[in-house]
Design an enzyme around this catalytic site. Structure first.
Site, PDB file in Angstrom:
ATOM      1  CG  ASP A  61      -2.129   0.888   1.023  1.00 11.24           C
ATOM      2  OD1 ASP A  61      -2.550   1.101  -0.124  1.00 11.24           O
ATOM      3  OD2 ASP A  61      -2.649   1.393   2.037  1.00 11.24           O
ATOM      4  CG  ASP A  64      -0.134   1.602  -3.925  1.00  8.72           C
ATOM      5  OD1 ASP A  64       0.317   2.435  -3.115  1.00  8.72           O
ATOM      6  OD2 ASP A  64      -1.307   1.204  -3.876  1.00  8.72           O
ATOM      7  CG  ASP A  82      -4.253   3.431  -3.174  1.00  8.52           C
ATOM      8  OD1 ASP A  82      -3.931   2.284  -2.802  1.00  8.52           O
ATOM      9  OD2 ASP A  82      -3.967   4.458  -2.530  1.00  8.52           O
ATOM     10  CG  ASP A  86      -6.573   2.212   0.545  1.00  8.94           C
ATOM     11  OD1 ASP A  86      -5.930   1.161   0.350  1.00  8.94           O
ATOM     12  OD2 ASP A  86      -6.055   3.358   0.483  1.00  8.94           O
TER      13      ASP A  86
END
Length: 194
Positions: A61, A64, A82, A86
């Site tokens: 995480d 990226d 993303d 999440d």
């Protein structure tokens, strides 16, 4: 709060690593999401392993975004993906903790986990909605980095209930802080009506 204050502070130290990673940032995002999903499946059976898996997923995480920025591969879709994953990750983890606690008869803990999940989703929604109105809104004590750090701590130590109480209260305080920031912005901007 952490992300608001520190921003992209890991970009510089991770620059050499990110520069040699040729994998597309979206694949790193998906890999982190997959690891976190596996963690959610593991948590009801082994808290420690679940916490370690979330920690591992967190590395992806972090990477990226750094890889995307360092290699000039940022995109609106990447940012959207993303954020979307999440939210799923947060929900899966907190649902899994709720399941673990409910199966052990701890209904208060299960409620706190579900209430924290609701708060976490509303924290994200409050920011997105404010940004849709043209207001930058990163206010609050309990953003995603704080939540993930606290969840990892809770799973590694087994102190689920005290951590969930803190997270439950602070996620909803953060929603209130963001709502207040939008209201304050409306008062400061005569062209904007709340």
């Amino acid at each position: 709060m952490i992300s608001h204050r520190l921003g992209h502070f890991l970009d510089k130290p991770l620059f050499p690593v990110a520069r040699v990673i040729s994998i597309h940032p979206n694949f790193l995002t998906l890999a982190g999401f997959l690891i976190t999903t596996i963690a959610a499946l593991v948590i009801p059976f082994n808290l420690l392993a679940g916490g370690l898996l979330i920690l591992s997923g967190g590395i992806f995480d972090i990477l990226d975004g750094v890889v995307a920025r360092v290699n000039g591969r940022t995109s609106r879709f990447g940012a959207f993906l993303d954020s979307l994953l999440d939210r799923y990750s947060d929900a899966f983890i907190l649902l899994s903790i709720a399941w673990y606690l409910a199966s052990g008869g701890d209904h208060t803990g299960s409620f706190l986990s579900l209430g924290t999940m609701l708060g976490a989703l509303l924290v994200s929604y409050a920011r997105a909605r404010a940004e849709g109105l043209g207001i930058d809104n990163r206010e609050g004590l309990m953003e995603r980095p704080e939540r993930i750090i606290m969840l990892i701590f809770a799973l590694l130590t087994g102190w689920l209930l005290p951590v969930l109480w803190i997270m439950f209260v602070l996620t909803h305080v953060t929603v209130i802080q963001r709502a207040y920031a939008v209201w304050r912005s409306g008062r400061d901007n005569s062209g904007f009506k709340v």
